[in-house]
Motif scaffolding. Structure first.
Motif, mmCIF file in Angstrom:
data_model
loop_
_atom_site.group_PDB
_atom_site.id
_atom_site.type_symbol
_atom_site.label_atom_id
_atom_site.label_comp_id
_atom_site.label_asym_id
_atom_site.label_seq_id
_atom_site.Cartn_x
_atom_site.Cartn_y
_atom_site.Cartn_z
ATOM 1 N N SER A 45 0.811 -1.226 0.000
ATOM 2 C CA SER A 45 0.000 0.000 0.000
ATOM 3 C C SER A 45 0.840 1.269 0.000
ATOM 4 C CB SER A 45 -0.943 -0.003 1.214
ATOM 5 O OG SER A 45 -0.204 0.015 2.426
ATOM 6 N N HIS A 46 2.116 1.184 -0.394
ATOM 7 C CA HIS A 46 2.967 2.371 -0.399
ATOM 8 C C HIS A 46 2.341 3.514 -1.203
ATOM 9 C CE1 HIS A 46 6.363 -0.328 0.896
ATOM 10 N NE2 HIS A 46 6.699 0.767 1.546
ATOM 11 N N VAL A 47 1.878 3.204 -2.435
ATOM 12 C CA VAL A 47 1.357 4.279 -3.291
ATOM 13 C C VAL A 47 0.039 4.830 -2.760
ATOM 14 C CG1 VAL A 47 2.492 3.376 -5.351
ATOM 15 C CG2 VAL A 47 0.160 2.655 -4.842
ATOM 16 N N LYS A 48 -0.666 4.038 -1.969
ATOM 17 C CA LYS A 48 -1.952 4.468 -1.423
ATOM 18 C C LYS A 48 -1.778 5.688 -0.527
ATOM 19 C CE LYS A 48 -6.305 2.923 -1.195
ATOM 20 N NZ LYS A 48 -7.116 2.660 -2.407
ATOM 21 N N PHE A 49 -0.654 5.729 0.183
ATOM 22 C CA PHE A 49 -0.455 6.779 1.187
ATOM 23 C C PHE A 49 0.745 7.677 0.892
ATOM 24 C CE2 PHE A 49 -2.339 2.999 3.221
ATOM 25 C CZ PHE A 49 -3.588 3.538 3.529
ATOM 26 N N GLY A 50 1.301 7.552 -0.313
ATOM 27 C CA GLY A 50 2.428 8.404 -0.673
ATOM 28 C C GLY A 50 3.709 8.043 0.042
ATOM 29 N N LEU A 51 3.902 6.757 0.306
ATOM 30 C CA LEU A 51 5.108 6.284 0.989
ATOM 31 C C LEU A 51 6.035 5.597 -0.006
ATOM 32 C CD1 LEU A 51 3.352 4.720 4.112
ATOM 33 C CD2 LEU A 51 4.395 6.991 3.936
ATOM 34 N N ALA A 52 7.325 5.573 0.305
ATOM 35 C CA ALA A 52 8.318 4.962 -0.580
ATOM 36 C C ALA A 52 8.883 3.699 0.056
ATOM 37 C CB ALA A 52 9.452 5.943 -0.860
ATOM 38 N N PRO A 53 8.995 2.617 -0.705
ATOM 39 C CA PRO A 53 9.645 1.416 -0.161
ATOM 40 C C PRO A 53 11.140 1.678 0.021
ATOM 41 C CG PRO A 53 9.251 1.148 -2.506
ATOM 42 C CD PRO A 53 8.603 2.444 -2.110
ATOM 43 N N CYS A 54 11.712 1.158 1.097
ATOM 44 C CA CYS A 54 13.147 1.378 1.320
ATOM 45 C C CYS A 54 13.859 0.120 1.810
ATOM 46 C CB CYS A 54 13.360 2.524 2.315
ATOM 47 S SG CYS A 54 12.621 2.275 3.934
ATOM 48 N N TRP A 55 13.114 -0.999 1.882
ATOM 49 C CA TRP A 55 13.723 -2.259 2.315
ATOM 50 C C TRP A 55 13.746 -3.298 1.196
ATOM 51 C CZ3 TRP A 55 11.132 -2.994 7.814
ATOM 52 C CH2 TRP A 55 11.794 -2.175 8.742
ATOM 53 N N GLY A 56 13.619 -2.837 -0.049
ATOM 54 C CA GLY A 56 13.839 -3.741 -1.171
ATOM 55 C C GLY A 56 12.612 -4.222 -1.910
ATOM 56 N N LEU A 57 11.406 -3.796 -1.519
ATOM 57 C CA LEU A 57 10.205 -4.360 -2.127
ATOM 58 C C LEU A 57 10.142 -4.106 -3.629
ATOM 59 C CD1 LEU A 57 6.697 -4.288 -0.446
ATOM 60 C CD2 LEU A 57 6.969 -4.391 -2.902
ATOM 61 N N SER A 58 10.515 -2.906 -4.083
ATOM 62 C CA SER A 58 10.407 -2.581 -5.508
ATOM 63 C C SER A 58 11.341 -3.429 -6.368
ATOM 64 C CB SER A 58 10.708 -1.091 -5.738
ATOM 65 O OG SER A 58 12.073 -0.805 -5.465
ATOM 66 N N GLN A 59 12.403 -3.954 -5.775
ATOM 67 C CA GLN A 59 13.366 -4.763 -6.526
ATOM 68 C C GLN A 59 13.154 -6.263 -6.338
ATOM 69 O OE1 GLN A 59 15.419 -3.020 -8.658
ATOM 70 N NE2 GLN A 59 14.049 -1.409 -7.885
ATOM 71 N N LYS A 60 12.906 -6.677 -5.117
ATOM 72 C CA LYS A 60 12.785 -8.112 -4.836
ATOM 73 C C LYS A 60 11.491 -8.712 -5.383
ATOM 74 C CE LYS A 60 15.553 -7.931 -0.605
ATOM 75 N NZ LYS A 60 15.535 -8.094 0.880
ATOM 76 N N LEU A 61 10.399 -7.942 -5.327
ATOM 77 C CA LEU A 61 9.116 -8.481 -5.770
ATOM 78 C C LEU A 61 9.155 -8.820 -7.262
ATOM 79 C CD1 LEU A 61 6.200 -9.232 -5.167
ATOM 80 C CD2 LEU A 61 5.564 -6.846 -5.567
ATOM 81 N N GLN A 62 9.719 -7.948 -8.083
ATOM 82 C CA GLN A 62 9.748 -8.226 -9.517
ATOM 83 C C GLN A 62 10.634 -9.413 -9.851
ATOM 84 O OE1 GLN A 62 11.919 -5.492 -12.167
ATOM 85 N NE2 GLN A 62 12.343 -4.234 -10.357
ATOM 86 N N ARG A 63 11.618 -9.694 -9.005
ATOM 87 C CA ARG A 63 12.459 -10.861 -9.229
ATOM 88 C C ARG A 63 11.731 -12.157 -8.876
ATOM 89 N NH1 ARG A 63 15.683 -6.625 -8.866
ATOM 90 N NH2 ARG A 63 17.818 -6.685 -9.668
ATOM 91 N N ARG A 64 10.694 -12.041 -8.081
ATOM 92 C CA ARG A 64 9.880 -13.221 -7.744
ATOM 93 C C ARG A 64 8.752 -13.441 -8.749
ATOM 94 N NH1 ARG A 64 9.109 -16.331 -3.304
ATOM 95 N NH2 ARG A 64 10.756 -16.260 -1.739
ATOM 96 N N VAL A 65 8.060 -12.385 -9.121
ATOM 97 C CA VAL A 65 6.838 -12.562 -9.918
ATOM 98 C C VAL A 65 6.920 -11.920 -11.300
ATOM 99 C CG1 VAL A 65 5.460 -12.666 -7.809
ATOM 100 C CG2 VAL A 65 5.706 -10.479 -8.986
ATOM 101 N N GLY A 66 8.036 -11.264 -11.634
ATOM 102 C CA GLY A 66 8.162 -10.576 -12.907
ATOM 103 C C GLY A 66 7.733 -9.124 -12.785
#
Length: 283
Positions: free
Chosen positions: A145-166
């Protein structure tokens, strides 16, 4: 001026040494312990969780870690009534990495299995992606829900998730902030195993832990290293790194007097077992 954050009386993170029933190996069960707050984390949780993983890094008896949450949920993200400092959480300065649980998890040489029950949301999602293997069930629910509240991921979600699911599915998950139920997460490769037929997520995680620890623990650690290091680079460099690690391993294994003999014995026993079964079927 505001004073220091109030410390909770109950331990916010639990760490218990357990013996796996079949392999007899030693594993550690790490549990987020704020079930009344959906196991949301504040600075105290991050500090204690980081300290536990840092301690386990130096614990010789630790063969594997299972990471879960108390109660019905894994973790619903940051406790917004007392969140960690986002600038410190985003920093890679050494004094801030000490209290960064994802960084401390990344240093661990043994496998980490995430037992993900119930809600796994935003910061909790990032904690889950710090694990090597994720186990859930039909009630598991992922949401970024980062984009829902204007928050930025900083523990790797934007990079690790795409490596799991594309990248496409990662974009769908993160840019829509929609809930991803357990069966869909399993189908997409976000969950690696799904507990079924009434089996609890934790029991399924322990079953997998037992299977892993029934193998050569030294090779398990080295194989994890090859997977992790290879996943951070190109296929060409990953293959080169695998060869380097293999050479290092075999220089040791060829002189230990046991590795290849154990392998020969295992193959011989397996062959005898298959031959015996074929004979029995003919009879």
């Amino acid at each position: 001026m505001a004073g220091p954050p109030k410390m909770e009386r109950e331990p916010v993170v639990l760490c218990e040494k357990i013996m796996l029933p079949k392999s007899g190996a030693s594993a550690y069960l790490v549990t987020l312990n704020r079930p009344d707050r959906l196991n949301c984390f504040n600075f105290q949780v991050c500090h204690e969780l980081s300290n536990i993983f840092s301690t386990l890094l130096r614990e010789d008896s630790c063969d594997l870690v299972i990471f879960t949450g108390a109660g019905k949920n894994f973790c619903a993200g940051a406790d917004l009534s007392n969140p960690p400092n986002p600038l410190e959480a985003s920093s890679d300065l050494p004094q801030n990495l000490v209290d960064n649980p994802i960084h401390q998890m990344s240093l661990l040489q043994v496998p980490i299995i995430g037992a993900i029950q119930g809600h796994c949301i935003t910061g909790g999602f990032e904690l889950a992606l710090g694990c090597d293997i994720l186990v859930g069930d039909e009630r598991t629910k992922f949401r970024d829900s980062h984009v829902k509240f204007g928050l930025a991921p900083c523990w790797g979600l934007s990079q690790k998730l795409q490596r799991r699911v594309g990248p496409g599915r990662a974009s769908l998950i993160s840019l829509t902030a929609q809930v991803i139920p357990g069966p869909v997460a399993h189908e997409w490769g976000l969950l690696d195993a799904l507990a079924k037929d009434g089996q609890s997520v934790l029991d399924k995680a322990m079953e997998i832990a037992d299977q892993i620890c029934s193998n050569n623990i030294t090779m398990v650690k080295r194989y994890k290293r090859a997977i992790v290091e290879g996943g951070k680079t190109t296929l060409q460099h990953g293959l080169q790194r695998e060869r380097e690690l293999a050479l290092s391993h075999y220089l040791e294994a060829l002189n230990d007097g046991a590795t290849f003999e154990n392998a020969k014995d295992y193959i011989t026993d397996e062959t005898r077992g298959r031959t015996s079964k074929r004979m029995q079927s003919k009879l």
